[in-house]
Scaffold this motif. Structure first.
Motif, short mmCIF file in Angstrom:
data_model
loop_
_atom_site.label_atom_id
_atom_site.label_comp_id
_atom_site.label_asym_id
_atom_site.label_seq_id
_atom_site.Cartn_x
_atom_site.Cartn_y
_atom_site.Cartn_z
N TYR A 1 0.92 -1.27 -0.10
CA TYR A 1 0.14 0.04 0.08
C TYR A 1 1.01 1.27 -0.10
CZ TYR A 1 -3.87 -2.88 1.00
OH TYR A 1 -5.02 -4.12 0.95
N TYR A 2 2.09 1.15 0.29
CA TYR A 2 3.11 2.19 0.32
C TYR A 2 4.17 2.33 -0.65
CZ TYR A 2 0.58 2.47 4.87
OH TYR A 2 -0.39 2.27 5.91
N THR A 3 3.83 1.50 -1.63
CA THR A 3 5.09 1.49 -2.84
C THR A 3 5.16 2.73 -3.34
OG1 THR A 3 4.49 -0.84 -3.08
CG2 THR A 3 5.49 0.49 -4.98
N LYS A 4 6.17 3.41 -3.58
CA LYS A 4 6.41 4.73 -4.31
C LYS A 4 6.58 4.61 -5.71
CE LYS A 4 7.44 7.15 -0.11
NZ LYS A 4 8.73 8.08 0.60
N PHE A 5 5.64 5.10 -6.53
CA PHE A 5 6.35 4.80 -8.00
C PHE A 5 7.30 5.86 -8.38
CE2 PHE A 5 1.72 3.61 -7.65
CZ PHE A 5 1.95 2.31 -8.13
N GLU A 6 8.20 5.50 -9.07
CA GLU A 6 9.30 6.23 -9.51
C GLU A 6 9.24 6.63 -11.17
OE1 GLU A 6 13.14 4.50 -8.82
OE2 GLU A 6 12.32 3.54 -7.01
N ASP A 7 9.74 7.75 -11.50
CA ASP A 7 9.60 8.44 -12.80
C ASP A 7 10.32 7.49 -13.80
OD1 ASP A 7 7.99 10.43 -12.09
OD2 ASP A 7 9.65 11.98 -12.15
N GLY A 8 9.84 7.35 -14.83
CA GLY A 8 10.64 6.48 -15.84
C GLY A 8 10.51 5.08 -15.76
N LYS A 9 10.01 4.63 -14.58
CA LYS A 9 9.67 3.28 -14.57
C LYS A 9 8.70 2.68 -14.92
CE LYS A 9 13.39 3.04 -11.79
NZ LYS A 9 14.22 1.80 -11.15
N PHE A 10 8.14 1.42 -15.09
CA PHE A 10 7.07 0.99 -15.92
C PHE A 10 6.55 -0.11 -14.87
CE2 PHE A 10 9.34 1.96 -19.74
CZ PHE A 10 8.42 2.30 -20.53
N TYR A 11 5.11 -0.15 -14.77
CA TYR A 11 4.52 -0.81 -13.66
C TYR A 11 3.33 -1.60 -14.18
CZ TYR A 11 7.01 2.10 -10.45
OH TYR A 11 8.12 2.77 -10.00
N HIS A 12 3.21 -2.95 -14.01
CA HIS A 12 2.01 -3.58 -14.31
C HIS A 12 1.01 -3.59 -13.08
CE1 HIS A 12 0.12 -7.86 -15.03
NE2 HIS A 12 -0.52 -6.93 -15.23
N ILE A 13 -0.16 -2.97 -13.29
CA ILE A 13 -0.95 -2.78 -12.24
C ILE A 13 -2.40 -3.42 -12.47
CG2 ILE A 13 -2.42 -0.99 -10.89
CD1 ILE A 13 -0.23 1.04 -11.64
N TYR A 14 -3.02 -4.10 -11.49
CA TYR A 14 -4.05 -5.00 -11.83
C TYR A 14 -5.10 -4.91 -10.52
CZ TYR A 14 -2.01 -8.76 -9.55
OH TYR A 14 -1.14 -9.32 -8.67
N ASN A 15 -6.40 -5.29 -10.76
CA ASN A 15 -7.39 -5.50 -9.47
C ASN A 15 -8.14 -6.48 -9.99
OD1 ASN A 15 -8.38 -4.96 -7.08
ND2 ASN A 15 -8.84 -2.93 -7.30
N ARG A 16 -8.83 -7.22 -8.96
CA ARG A 16 -9.65 -8.11 -9.54
C ARG A 16 -11.07 -8.14 -8.37
NH1 ARG A 16 -8.31 -13.91 -7.69
NH2 ARG A 16 -7.23 -13.42 -5.80
N THR A 17 -12.01 -8.99 -8.80
CA THR A 17 -13.21 -8.69 -8.07
C THR A 17 -12.98 -10.00 -6.87
OG1 THR A 17 -14.30 -10.07 -9.48
CG2 THR A 17 -14.60 -7.92 -9.91
N VAL A 18 -13.89 -9.94 -5.92
CA VAL A 18 -13.77 -11.06 -4.94
C VAL A 18 -14.67 -12.18 -5.45
CG1 VAL A 18 -14.85 -11.39 -2.71
CG2 VAL A 18 -13.99 -9.13 -2.88
N ASP A 19 -14.28 -13.18 -5.23
CA ASP A 19 -14.96 -14.46 -5.44
C ASP A 19 -15.09 -14.65 -7.04
OD1 ASP A 19 -15.10 -15.32 -2.99
OD2 ASP A 19 -17.06 -14.52 -2.67
N LYS A 20 -14.37 -14.07 -7.77
CA LYS A 20 -14.33 -13.83 -9.26
C LYS A 20 -15.58 -13.77 -9.96
CE LYS A 20 -10.70 -17.55 -9.63
NZ LYS A 20 -10.53 -18.94 -10.07
N LYS A 21 -16.38 -12.74 -9.29
CA LYS A 21 -17.63 -12.21 -9.84
C LYS A 21 -17.27 -11.18 -10.81
CE LYS A 21 -19.95 -12.78 -5.27
NZ LYS A 21 -20.78 -12.26 -4.43
N ASN A 22 -18.26 -10.94 -11.68
CA ASN A 22 -18.15 -9.96 -12.94
C ASN A 22 -18.22 -8.53 -12.26
OD1 ASN A 22 -18.19 -11.93 -14.86
ND2 ASN A 22 -20.21 -11.62 -15.23
N MET A 23 -17.34 -7.63 -12.84
CA MET A 23 -17.25 -6.43 -12.45
C MET A 23 -18.01 -5.59 -13.28
SD MET A 23 -13.60 -4.17 -12.64
CE MET A 23 -12.62 -5.57 -11.78
N PHE A 24 -18.15 -5.75 -14.59
CA PHE A 24 -18.95 -4.99 -15.39
C PHE A 24 -20.41 -5.84 -15.83
CE2 PHE A 24 -14.37 -4.11 -16.10
CZ PHE A 24 -14.34 -3.01 -15.38
N ALA A 25 -21.30 -5.40 -15.59
CA ALA A 25 -22.59 -5.76 -15.93
C ALA A 25 -22.94 -5.60 -17.26
CB ALA A 25 -23.61 -5.37 -14.85
N ASN A 26 -22.45 -4.47 -17.80
CA ASN A 26 -23.00 -4.13 -19.07
C ASN A 26 -21.86 -3.06 -19.72
OD1 ASN A 26 -23.82 -1.42 -18.40
ND2 ASN A 26 -25.63 -2.24 -17.56
#
Length: 70
Positions: free
Chosen positions: A7-32
């Motif tokens: 939660y306290y990771t500091k992002f640095e200029d010029g670096k690349f980051y792979h960021i992702y998030n997922r739902t609880v229990d693999k439920k659908n995030m987008f209904a439409n």
């Protein structure tokens, strides 16, 4: 649950980051397609001002994207 130090990771200029998030229990995030568009509007408002997004993918239960700090 994620490790607390992640939660306290500091992002640095010029670096690349792979960021992702997922739902609880693999439920659908987008209904439409309207949910997808709402998410993309928020991404534009809150993220594009502070990071460059090189790629993203909206999947049923998670979203990954690649960016770099500005």
């Amino acid at each position: 649950m994620a490790k607390e130090e992640h939660y306290y990771t500091k992002f640095e200029d010029g670096k690349f980051y792979h960021i992702y998030n997922r739902t609880v229990d693999k439920k659908n995030m987008f209904a439409n397609d309207g949910n997808n568009e709402f998410f993309l509007q928020k991404l534009r408002i809150y993220l594009l001002g502070v990071a460059d997004v090189y790629a993203y993918c909206l999947l049923d239960n998670h979203f990954p994207y690649f960016n770099s700090g500005k």
